[in-house]
Write a protein that holds these residues in place. Structure first.
Motif, mmCIF file in Angstrom:
data_model
loop_
_atom_site.group_PDB
_atom_site.id
_atom_site.type_symbol
_atom_site.label_atom_id
_atom_site.label_comp_id
_atom_site.label_asym_id
_atom_site.label_seq_id
_atom_site.Cartn_x
_atom_site.Cartn_y
_atom_site.Cartn_z
ATOM 1 N N HIS A 226 31.926 54.475 44.393
ATOM 2 C CA HIS A 226 32.503 53.573 45.484
ATOM 3 C C HIS A 226 32.421 52.157 45.387
ATOM 4 O O HIS A 226 33.104 51.418 45.954
ATOM 5 N N HIS A 227 31.208 51.788 44.952
ATOM 6 C CA HIS A 227 30.778 50.217 44.985
ATOM 7 C C HIS A 227 31.718 49.440 44.188
ATOM 8 O O HIS A 227 31.761 48.215 44.322
ATOM 9 N N PHE A 228 32.412 49.998 43.023
ATOM 10 C CA PHE A 228 33.456 49.308 42.338
ATOM 11 C C PHE A 228 34.858 50.188 42.473
ATOM 12 O O PHE A 228 35.510 49.482 41.487
ATOM 13 N N SER A 229 34.917 51.176 42.784
ATOM 14 C CA SER A 229 36.304 51.824 42.944
ATOM 15 C C SER A 229 36.594 52.364 44.372
ATOM 16 O O SER A 229 36.805 53.508 44.473
ATOM 17 N N ALA A 230 36.283 51.544 45.420
ATOM 18 C CA ALA A 230 36.375 52.125 46.671
ATOM 19 C C ALA A 230 37.837 52.817 46.943
ATOM 20 O O ALA A 230 37.941 53.485 47.819
ATOM 21 N N ALA A 231 38.982 52.085 46.417
ATOM 22 C CA ALA A 231 40.117 52.752 46.842
ATOM 23 C C ALA A 231 40.510 54.072 46.383
ATOM 24 O O ALA A 231 41.260 54.845 46.992
ATOM 25 N N ASN A 232 39.492 54.623 45.454
ATOM 26 C CA ASN A 232 39.699 55.899 44.835
ATOM 27 C C ASN A 232 38.659 56.877 45.376
ATOM 28 O O ASN A 232 38.570 57.923 44.866
ATOM 29 N N THR A 233 37.711 56.595 46.336
ATOM 30 C CA THR A 233 36.744 57.498 46.823
ATOM 31 C C THR A 233 37.193 58.571 47.431
ATOM 32 O O THR A 233 36.886 59.771 47.057
ATOM 33 N N PHE A 310 39.819 37.386 44.992
ATOM 34 C CA PHE A 310 39.116 38.357 44.388
ATOM 35 C C PHE A 310 37.535 38.507 45.250
ATOM 36 O O PHE A 310 37.312 39.538 45.420
ATOM 37 N N VAL A 311 37.090 37.487 45.597
ATOM 38 C CA VAL A 311 35.778 37.189 46.433
ATOM 39 C C VAL A 311 36.031 38.136 47.606
ATOM 40 O O VAL A 311 35.325 38.924 48.133
ATOM 41 N N ASP A 312 37.107 37.787 48.480
ATOM 42 C CA ASP A 312 37.592 38.568 49.621
ATOM 43 C C ASP A 312 37.576 39.942 49.429
ATOM 44 O O ASP A 312 37.129 40.891 50.168
ATOM 45 N N SER A 313 38.034 40.374 48.320
ATOM 46 C CA SER A 313 38.459 41.802 47.997
ATOM 47 C C SER A 313 37.167 42.443 47.722
ATOM 48 O O SER A 313 36.802 43.600 48.279
ATOM 49 N N TRP A 314 36.427 41.747 46.907
ATOM 50 C CA TRP A 314 35.081 42.458 46.587
ATOM 51 C C TRP A 314 34.267 42.921 47.632
ATOM 52 O O TRP A 314 33.583 43.703 47.821
ATOM 53 N N LEU A 315 34.085 41.555 48.181
ATOM 54 C CA LEU A 315 33.048 41.542 49.429
ATOM 55 C C LEU A 315 33.611 42.356 50.532
ATOM 56 O O LEU A 315 32.791 42.857 51.603
ATOM 57 N N GLY A 316 34.669 42.762 50.728
ATOM 58 C CA GLY A 316 35.239 43.693 51.528
ATOM 59 C C GLY A 316 34.714 45.066 51.511
ATOM 60 O O GLY A 316 34.747 45.894 52.466
#
Length: 370
Positions: A226-233, A310-316
């Motif tokens: 989930h930590h790098f593929s949250a949309a697929n969790t 990217f930062v906003d998406s990543w830190l979200g």
């Protein structure tokens, strides 16, 4: 608590027990990151500190992940790291999250993890992934092939071979029937053998639906990134549960998810710390991997508009802030996904911030000190 006691407590060596007020068992994923101005030796010492802290505060397991050709990640050899960590811990489960199976001969993995099982009986997990854990060029060098994706395509066959080696169960007439992974079950059946036949439980790891469906069909536990593929969790976990078939390993599905989370006393400090990980990922994804930048370097960096997006998406997808905020974020995530276990990775430049985060999260949930 001994390794054997741990197996009795969890029933199958897989399922954990939620402690304190945590909604599910809490565990640790450590990338053994190397920050700017730090050495790999510093990173390994921090890994030992995190593993011992996790053990003392009641986290269920501690995993490291295989990565290659990344200056900021010192976990290219999970089995070597786990042997070192086994010597510095007593009861926490230790494992790989994961070993990238296509990079290795199945017999080699069976031997490595059979050796780890002999070092830390009853508390070793073998998590497997089918990605290379690196770029295509490095994967080709690892696999001695100009077709680095070939191994990933053969993953189910490689998994079946590894399982046979771990169980010492090749049928008569098979080319490998007289080949044994040692240490392993063959020692229990040899004349005078007293070796335990127990072997590390297998986990499948993934960031998409392939491994989720395979894990379900084989009745294995599943770990989702989930930590790098949250949309697929949620889709992956739904697929795992729908595909699940009871096995000798599990009667019901068991899924953990890896989640980035960092707690600090002050909210602004948490933002300052996690920004280092976002900048590190920008550099990695643009072909400039390096050491994890310091908070000062990240704060001074001029982010382009595309980088800011990217930062906003990543830190979200990074749960960060005060201990209460992190606890609420983890609670919400567990409820939304139905995960059976949360595996927390605390990415920051320095070891002290990461160690402190695990202590604060443990305090927030009232995890007892051993």
């Amino acid at each position: 608590m001994s390794g054997e006691d741990d197996i009795r407590d969890t029933g199958d060596g897989i399922r954990g027990t939620a402690k304190g007020t945590a909604p599910v068992p809490l565990s640790v994923l450590d990338l053994v990151t190397v920050g700017a101005g730090r050495t790999a030796s510093d990173a390994v010492r921090t890994a030992v500190g995190i593993a011992r802290t996790a053990e003392r505060r009641g986290f269920h397991r501690y995993w490291v992940a295989e990565h290659h050709s990344m200056p900021g990640v010192a976990s290219s050899s999970p089995a070597v790291l786990l042997a070192h960590l086994a010597a510095h811990t007593e009861s926490i489960r230790l494992g790989s999250g994961g070993v990238m199976l296509p990079n290795h001969a199945p017999l080699v993995i069976a031997e490595q993890f059979g050796t780890l099982e002999a070092m830390a009986p009853g508390r070793v997990d073998l998590g497997l992934g089918r990605a290379p854990g690196t770029d295509g060029g490095t994967a080709a060098a690892l696999r001695r092939s100009d077709r680095p994706h070939e191994g990933a395509d053969d993953f189910p066959q490689q998994l079946a071979e590894l399982t046979r080696f771990l169980d010492d169960s090749f049928p008569d007439g098979h080319p490998y029937a007289k080949i044994h992974a040692v240490p392993g079950p063959v020692q229990a059946t040899s004349p005078g053998g007293v070796q335990s036949a127990h072997r590390p439980p297998l986990w499948l790891l993934g960031s998409s639906g392939f491994s989720a469906q395979l894990a379900g069909s084989l009745g294995l536990p599943f770990a989702f990134a989930h930590h790098f593929s949250a949309a697929n969790t949620v889709p992956a976990l739904d697929l795992y549960r729908a595909s699940f078939r009871p096995s000798e390993v599990l009667a019901e599905p068991y899924a953990l998810i890896g989640v980035s989370a960092l707690a600090t006393e002050e909210e602004e400090e948490a933002r300052r710390q996690v920004l280092t990980g976002a900048l590190s990922m920008i550099r990695l994804r643009t072909g400039r991997p390096g050491l994890v930048p310091s908070p000062e370097e990240a704060a001074a960096h001029h982010f382009t508009e595309r980088e800011r997006d990217f930062v906003d998406s990543w830190l979200g997808n990074v749960i960060h802030g005060t201990p209460d905020a992190v606890r609420q974020g983890l609670d919400d995530l567990a409820k939304r996904t139905g995960a059976d276990e949360l595996m927390i990775t605390a990415n920051a430049h320095g070891g002290p911030a990461r160690l402190r985060s695990y202590e604060l999260i443990a305090d927030a949930y009232g995890l007892p000190e051993a």
